[in-house]
Design a protein around this motif. Structure first.
Motif, PDB file in Angstrom:
ATOM      1  N   TRP A 113     -33.572  65.860  65.913  1.00  0.00           N
ATOM      2  CA  TRP A 113     -34.704  65.449  66.747  1.00  0.00           C
ATOM      3  C   TRP A 113     -35.901  65.159  65.859  1.00  0.00           C
ATOM      4  N   GLN A 114     -36.589  64.062  66.144  1.00  0.00           N
ATOM      5  CA  GLN A 114     -37.886  63.845  65.505  1.00  0.00           C
ATOM      6  C   GLN A 114     -38.951  64.485  66.401  1.00  0.00           C
ATOM      7  N   GLY A 115     -40.117  64.744  65.805  1.00  0.00           N
ATOM      8  CA  GLY A 115     -41.164  65.453  66.553  1.00  0.00           C
ATOM      9  C   GLY A 115     -41.497  64.830  67.904  1.00  0.00           C
ATOM     10  N   TRP A 116     -41.622  63.506  67.939  1.00  0.00           N
ATOM     11  CA  TRP A 116     -42.020  62.837  69.182  1.00  0.00           C
ATOM     12  C   TRP A 116     -40.958  62.938  70.255  1.00  0.00           C
ATOM     13  N   GLN A 117     -39.712  63.164  69.857  1.00  0.00           N
ATOM     14  CA  GLN A 117     -38.642  63.213  70.850  1.00  0.00           C
ATOM     15  C   GLN A 117     -38.634  64.524  71.620  1.00  0.00           C
ATOM     16  N   VAL A 118     -39.229  65.574  71.028  1.00  0.00           N
ATOM     17  CA  VAL A 118     -39.151  66.893  71.689  1.00  0.00           C
ATOM     18  C   VAL A 118     -39.975  66.934  72.978  1.00  0.00           C
ATOM     19  N   PRO A 119     -41.234  66.564  73.085  1.00  0.00           N
ATOM     20  CA  PRO A 119     -42.148  66.250  72.000  1.00  0.00           C
ATOM     21  C   PRO A 119     -42.944  67.471  71.511  1.00  0.00           C
ATOM     22  N   ARG A 121     -46.517  68.079  70.695  1.00  0.00           N
ATOM     23  CA  ARG A 121     -47.802  67.420  70.939  1.00  0.00           C
ATOM     24  C   ARG A 121     -48.871  67.986  70.008  1.00  0.00           C
ATOM     25  N   ASP A 135     -43.398  70.918  74.410  1.00  0.00           N
ATOM     26  CA  ASP A 135     -42.925  70.855  75.790  1.00  0.00           C
ATOM     27  C   ASP A 135     -41.568  71.525  75.879  1.00  0.00           C
ATOM     28  N   GLY A 156     -45.523  65.338  64.559  1.00  0.00           N
ATOM     29  CA  GLY A 156     -45.620  65.419  66.009  1.00  0.00           C
ATOM     30  C   GLY A 156     -46.108  64.094  66.549  1.00  0.00           C
ATOM     31  N   ILE A 157     -46.594  64.142  67.793  1.00  0.00           N
ATOM     32  CA  ILE A 157     -47.131  62.932  68.410  1.00  0.00           C
ATOM     33  C   ILE A 157     -48.516  63.245  68.964  1.00  0.00           C
ATOM     34  N   ILE A 163     -47.491  58.784  65.771  1.00  0.00           N
ATOM     35  CA  ILE A 163     -46.942  59.877  64.961  1.00  0.00           C
ATOM     36  C   ILE A 163     -48.069  60.544  64.173  1.00  0.00           C
TER      37      ILE A 163
END
Ligand code: ASP
Ligand code: MG
Length: 241
Positions: A113-119, A121, A135, A156-157, A163
């Motif tokens: 998983w990349q940070g934004w996919q989790v996301p 925040r 989240d 993260g995002i 990013i």
């Protein structure tokens, strides 16, 4: 219930059911080449075998982030920090994918998983963003698509949808934030020395390894420049125990 971790509230929403959760973080030297990635994956596999659900946080391969920073500066001395983050966050993406593959080779059905996919925040302070929340709603279900979940640290995002990165050494903070958000039993941080020393063992021969250290002492060492843990990760660990 909303299970987003709001940093500031000390609630541990917990992991699914009674399955104990471990967070295992591997720093750059521990994933420096394919053999070391396989070695780290073997450590993860052993914990899975012991009955843990594991969340793996990875850094970029040793030296990779420095190279990426060099490329940014070589292209644009007065760089746009949002593009700096787009570039320097990529080292962790590579390691996350490779770690998931190494685990799959051991019949452990991991996914990255990349940070934004989790996301994950964060604030919009590009290059030195703070994690505002993870989240965790449905994260246990999401993660059962592939466990261990291997997460790219350091990124993260932001509120602008772009990013972000958490400042150098930030994957320690990613690891502690996940451990806090999911109420992990432990957060293990693997690095290139065998523990925390009274001073930098690479410089001072008299450095002694400590068996235990209090949060406050670790915070002091980290803020005085010990690179073994990012200061922010210690602050988070102190707050969430
Ligand atoms: N790769 C990033 C750095 O070198 C983050 C980390 O390793 O913790 O700063
Ligand atoms: Mg580090």
């Amino acid at each position: 219930p909303c299970r987003a971790l709001l940093l500031g509230s000390a609630q541990h929403p917990g992991w699914r059911g009674e399955v104990p959760l471990l967070v295992m973080k591997f720093g750059g030297t521990s994933v420096a080449d394919l053999a070391r990635i396989a070695n780290a994956a073997e450590k993860v596999r052993r914990e899975v075998e012991r009955g843990y659900d594991v969340i793996v946080i990875v850094s970029a391969m040793s030296g990779r982030t420095n190279d990426l920073v060099g490329s940014v500066e070589g292209t644009s001395p007065m760089f746009d920090a949002r593009e700096y983050d787009a570039v320097v966050s990529s080292g962790e993406n590579v390691t996350a994918g490779l770690m998931a593959l190494a685990l799959q080779e051991m019949e452990v059905p991991a996914r990255s998983w990349q940070g934004w996919q989790v996301p994950v925040r964060t604030t919009d302070a590009h290059g030195a963003a703070r994690i505002e929340g993870i989240d965790t709603e449905n994260l246990d279900a999401k993660f059962t698509e592939g466990l261990p979940a291997v997460i790219a640290g350091f990124q993260g995002i932001g509120p602008d949808g772009r990013i972000t990165t958490l400042g150098r050494g930030g994957s320690d903070t990613t690891a502690v934030a996940f451990a806090a958000a999911l109420g992990a039993e432990r957060c293990d941080i693997y690095t290139d020395v065998d523990g925390v020393y009274t001073t930098d063992p690479r410089i001072c021969k008299k450095a002694r390894k400590l068996d235990r250290i209090a949060y406050e002492e670790m915070l002091e060492l980290a803020s005085l420049g010990a690179k073994v843990l990012q200061t922010r990760s210690v602050e988070l660990a102190l707050r969430y125990k």
